[in-house]
Motif scaffolding. Structure first.
Motif, PDB file in Angstrom:
ATOM      1  N   LEU A 203       0.880  -1.180  -0.052  1.00 40.45           N
ATOM      2  CA  LEU A 203       0.001   0.020   0.135  1.00 40.45           C
ATOM      3  C   LEU A 203       1.028   1.300   0.005  1.00 40.45           C
ATOM      4  O   LEU A 203       1.868   1.047   0.697  1.00 40.45           O
ATOM      5  N   GLY A 212      -3.702   4.592   3.279  1.00 41.68           N
ATOM      6  CA  GLY A 212      -5.249   4.139   2.953  1.00 41.68           C
ATOM      7  C   GLY A 212      -5.766   5.122   1.658  1.00 41.68           C
ATOM      8  O   GLY A 212      -5.327   5.363   0.824  1.00 41.68           O
ATOM      9  N   PHE A 213      -7.089   5.545   2.214  1.00 40.83           N
ATOM     10  CA  PHE A 213      -7.545   6.081   1.170  1.00 40.83           C
ATOM     11  C   PHE A 213      -7.775   7.417   1.152  1.00 40.83           C
ATOM     12  O   PHE A 213      -7.855   8.271   2.268  1.00 40.83           O
ATOM     13  N   ALA A 218      -7.488   4.465  -3.084  1.00 42.45           N
ATOM     14  CA  ALA A 218      -5.994   4.030  -2.460  1.00 42.45           C
ATOM     15  C   ALA A 218      -5.080   3.583  -3.480  1.00 42.45           C
ATOM     16  O   ALA A 218      -5.323   2.711  -4.274  1.00 42.45           O
ATOM     17  N   PRO A 246      -0.559   9.803  -3.125  1.00 38.76           N
ATOM     18  CA  PRO A 246      -1.946   9.711  -2.920  1.00 38.76           C
ATOM     19  C   PRO A 246      -2.607  10.894  -3.392  1.00 38.76           C
ATOM     20  O   PRO A 246      -1.976  11.912  -3.753  1.00 38.76           O
TER      21      PRO A 246
END
Length: 324
Positions: A203, A212-213, A218, A246
């Motif tokens: 990730l 994370g998102f 994500a 991100p």
């Protein structure tokens, strides 16, 4: 004390975001608020900002926590007796620690989650400073006796404590990253349902943490390349990138063939791939230039040339960099 696994990837590859070192999960808007913060005048020897401009932390001359303050510098509640407190206010609660156990107070200083949960810091990971997770959509990922679970902000157990996963990371946008016993990553929703089975090799993350998102997407690693998935697990951006950041302000910085550019959530190139990866300062094996290619208030760092930082706006034009 339990040992958390190496985060961001089951391999040794760590990929970063803007370097926000908080005591809990981090988010870009909180970073901006923190840097812009001007503490109120008080009688306390030291005053720290929180991620919320309405709340501040007062300390005595020995750096012992004393009180939660409002933006006028008035005492809202005493915080004496706690050993640590998070700078992040999320969902109206703030993480606190006493005798190496974690709990949460609300913004009136009331202890709404008792200090009974594990300190999440892994003593073997010098990059991981996360001792507690932030709340997200009324949920908090906590650990007890080495097992992870999910509670709400009134301490009701949502997901019973389990050893099924090697780790459950803090939620963002109501989704919690999970790592299987075999080292694969997936996601739980805020009710503890496994909506993205753990099948990804990594990730998007930095300094031993995962992001994370962000804005509904994500960043995930398939073992070869990086892409982005939705909260249902659908691939939104194909696995074609060598490194990613991100999403922030609708765009994500991505690396391909040695050049960085920016895409939107439909994988359309918005700012062309023209920023050389050679101009990204990478200070260590784990710190992979996390502050680059992330928009904050319309500005993103894209290079460091001759010790000077280069920034652009969302039109790709060069602009002055923020003075943090």
């Amino acid at each position: 004390m339990f040992t958390k696994p190496t985060l961001a990837s089951a391999t040794s590859k760590l990929i970063p975001l803007a370097a926000v070192i908080g005591s809990a999960c981090f988010a870009l808007p909180a970073q901006a608020n923190y840097y812009d913060c001007k503490p109120p005048k008080t009688s306390y020897a030291e005053v720290d900002c929180t991620s919320d401009g309405d709340y501040y932390l007062g300390f005595n001359k020995d750096r012992q926590l004393q009180a939660l303050l409002n933006k006028q510098g008035k005492v809202i509640a005493s915080l004496k007796g706690y050993d640590s407190v998070s700078w992040t206010v999320s969902d109206g609660v703030i993480a606190v620690m006493k005798n190496d156990k974690v709990g949460y107070v609300n913004t009136r200083g009331k202890l709404v989650v008792p200090t009974i949960y594990d300190n999440l810091i892994d003593p073997d990971d010098k990059y991981d400073e996360t001792w507690a997770n932030d709340a997200s959509e009324g949920r908090i990922v906590v650990a007890k006796n080495g097992k992870f679970g999910i509670i709400d902000t009134s301490n009701k157990v949502i997901l019973p404590f389990t050893s099924k996963y090697r780790t459950i990371e803090g939620m963002t946008e109501g989704m919690a990253p999970i790592m299987s016993k075999s080292g694969k990553w997936g996601f739980l929703d805020k009710n503890g349902k496994e909506v993205v089975p753990p099948k990804y090799e990594g990730l998007d993350g930095n300094f031993g943490g995962v992001y994370g998102f962000r804005q509904g997407l994500a960043g995930v690693y398939d073992g070869n390349k990086w892409g982005f998935i939705t909260k249902t697990g659908k691939v939104a951006v194909p696995f074609v990138y060598d490194e990613i950041r991100p999403f922030s302000e609708g765009l994500a910085g991505v690396l391909k063939n040695g050049k960085w550019g920016f895409i939107n959530g439909a994988n359309k190139t918005i700012i062309p791939f023209k920023y050389s990866d050679k101009n990204v300062e990478r200070y260590s094996v784990n710190y992979m230039g996390a502050n680059y290619f992330v928009f904050n208030e319309g500005v993103a760092e894209v290079a460091t040339i001759n010790d000077k930082t280069v920034c652009i706006n969302k039109s790709g034009k060069s602009v002055a960099c923020p003075d943090y």
